[in-house]
Design a protein around this motif. Structure first.
Motif, PDB file in Angstrom:
ATOM      1  N   ARG A  93       0.814  -1.215   0.000  1.00  0.00           N
ATOM      2  CA  ARG A  93       0.000   0.000   0.000  1.00  0.00           C
ATOM      3  C   ARG A  93       0.850   1.269   0.000  1.00  0.00           C
ATOM      4  O   ARG A  93       0.320   2.371   0.133  1.00  0.00           O
ATOM      5  N   ARG A  94       2.158   1.130  -0.157  1.00  0.00           N
ATOM      6  CA  ARG A  94       3.014   2.321  -0.080  1.00  0.00           C
ATOM      7  C   ARG A  94       3.216   2.990  -1.431  1.00  0.00           C
ATOM      8  O   ARG A  94       3.854   4.029  -1.518  1.00  0.00           O
ATOM      9  N   ASP A  95       2.749   2.386  -2.500  1.00  0.00           N
ATOM     10  CA  ASP A  95       2.759   3.037  -3.822  1.00  0.00           C
ATOM     11  C   ASP A  95       4.155   3.534  -4.189  1.00  0.00           C
ATOM     12  O   ASP A  95       4.351   4.696  -4.533  1.00  0.00           O
ATOM     13  N   GLN A  96       5.120   2.608  -4.111  1.00  0.00           N
ATOM     14  CA  GLN A  96       6.499   2.947  -4.440  1.00  0.00           C
ATOM     15  C   GLN A  96       6.982   2.066  -5.567  1.00  0.00           C
ATOM     16  O   GLN A  96       6.641   0.897  -5.646  1.00  0.00           O
ATOM     17  N   GLY A  97       7.815   2.638  -6.437  1.00  0.00           N
ATOM     18  CA  GLY A  97       8.495   1.835  -7.431  1.00  0.00           C
ATOM     19  C   GLY A  97       9.798   1.317  -6.834  1.00  0.00           C
ATOM     20  O   GLY A  97      10.534   2.075  -6.208  1.00  0.00           O
ATOM     21  N   ILE A  98      10.072   0.027  -7.012  1.00  0.00           N
ATOM     22  CA  ILE A  98      11.268  -0.574  -6.425  1.00  0.00           C
ATOM     23  C   ILE A  98      12.034  -1.329  -7.502  1.00  0.00           C
ATOM     24  O   ILE A  98      11.449  -2.109  -8.264  1.00  0.00           O
ATOM     25  N   VAL A  99      13.348  -1.113  -7.552  1.00  0.00           N
ATOM     26  CA  VAL A  99      14.217  -1.848  -8.471  1.00  0.00           C
ATOM     27  C   VAL A  99      15.272  -2.561  -7.642  1.00  0.00           C
ATOM     28  O   VAL A  99      16.016  -1.924  -6.894  1.00  0.00           O
TER      29      VAL A  99
END
Length: 362
Positions: A93-99
């Protein structure tokens, strides 16, 4: 597996709430048993900033990123995103893009389907999904590879897909976990330029974790150097490199000559603080023959005589190890046409501007 809650957004768009930093760590501590992986961490990240957390293994940099991503929860303190506490908010639910370093692409889905997945989870309609995929593939120069499987791509291409997937849903925050660690040197340098260009274009608040000093210096607006779970120093790349506050930072971020127990007195234009050691970067030192000649600005310099122990050729650079009594001084100079080259055993003079000497905590 939890589904994405489309009805309760984590936060408003960044532009709707200009009174808060993008990210705030407030006295955050993370314990594993009695061991503090992160200890009393306080840090703000500005909107649109590219912040890199740098440190050796065990410094707490990865734990800090995992706390921000929601994969770990703090034992003490609070983490806020655009002014709202997320310490108890799950990662989905944190709406973050992660690579991630491993790319984490779905191996059974082609490139287009990998990119569509986060949009599907957000309820984006098929036509809009296709249009966004087309745009992002064009931006990362992969328009012709949309129907390939991840296994059919090179490492650099997979990294581009991972970046595209993280950006496609226009997240307010992008997290990069050792994003270029799996690439060879040439690809890393190429991807550094790509990441820098994407950050400039999208303006997304970005937090990157790496142990690669060159990567941190190249990409960042600010760098946080961590040590044993705490922040050692935070500053711009230029300030951090040129004005480190401690021996640890000076030695970790590039090479440094630390003059602690020298047989000569190190001169400086600055007043030496109590409990400090002198430091100078290798590229600030000049090397020349010991022929009695002087420089035009010799009154601003300190010079000593030494003997070359070793010369290391590294393409655009030569690095000399110069023995001055019992001290070993590193000198680094750019290779140029017609330049004198010194060999082991040569007696040389090394000199530096007194204004280039820095004093750091031991």
């Amino acid at each position: 597996m939890h589904g994405y809650d489309k009805t309760t957004p984590l936060h408003d768009k960044p532009g709707n709430d200009t009174g808060h930093p993008a990210i705030e760590f407030r006295n955050v501590t993370k314990l594993y048993g009695q061991f503090a992986a992160v200890s009393d961490l306080s840090l703000n990240v500005a909107r649109g900033e590219f912040l890199t957390i740098l440190g050796p293994s065990g410094s707490g940099k990865t734990t800090t990123l995992m706390l921000l991503a929601g994969f770990e929860a703090p034992n003490e303190g609070d983490i806020r995103i655009y002014g709202k506490s997320v310490s108890s908010v799950p990662s989905y639910r944190r709406d973050q893009g992660i690579v991630f370093q491993s790319y984490a692409l779905f191996p059974h889905l082609n490139v287009r389907r990998n990119l569509e997945f986060p949009l599907e989870m957000r309820g984006v309609k098929a036509g809009e999904r296709a249009a966004r995929v087309d745009r992002i593939l064009d931006r990362v120069h992969l328009s012709d590879l949309g129907y390939r499987m991840p296994s059919q791509l090179s490492g650099g291409q997979q990294q581009r897909v991972a970046l595209a997937r993280a950006l496609i849903a226009d997240p307010p925050i992008l997290l990069l976990d050792e994003p270029l660690g799996a690439l060879d040197r040439n690809l890393r340098e190429q991807m550094q330029g790509e990441i820098k260009g994407l950050h400039k274009e999208f303006g997304i608040t970005t937090v990157c974790v790496t142990h690669d000093q060159e990567e941190a210096l190249t990409l960042s607006d600010r760098i946080v150097v961590m040590r044993a779970g705490r922040i050692e120093q935070t500053d711009s790349p230029e300030a951090l490199y040129d004005r480190p506050i401690s021996r640890f930072v000076a030695s970790f971020l590039g090479e440094a000559n630390i003059f602690e127990h020298t047989h000569f007195i190190v001169e400086s234009d600055a007043t030496r603080p109590a409990r400090s050691v002198a430091m100078i970067r290798p590229e600030r030192i000049c090397i020349s023959p010991d022929d009695g000649s002087t420089r035009a600005d010799s009154d601003q310099r300190q010079s000593v005589i030494g003997t070359v122990d070793d010369m290391i050729y590294a393409g655009p650079l030569r690095k000399y190890h110069v023995r001055v009594g019992s001290d070993l001084v590193i000198v680094r100079e750019h290779v140029a046409s017609g330049q004198l080259v010194f060999r082991p055993g040569d007696v040389v003079r090394i000199d530096w501007l007194r204004s280039d000497v820095r004093f750091v905590a031991p």
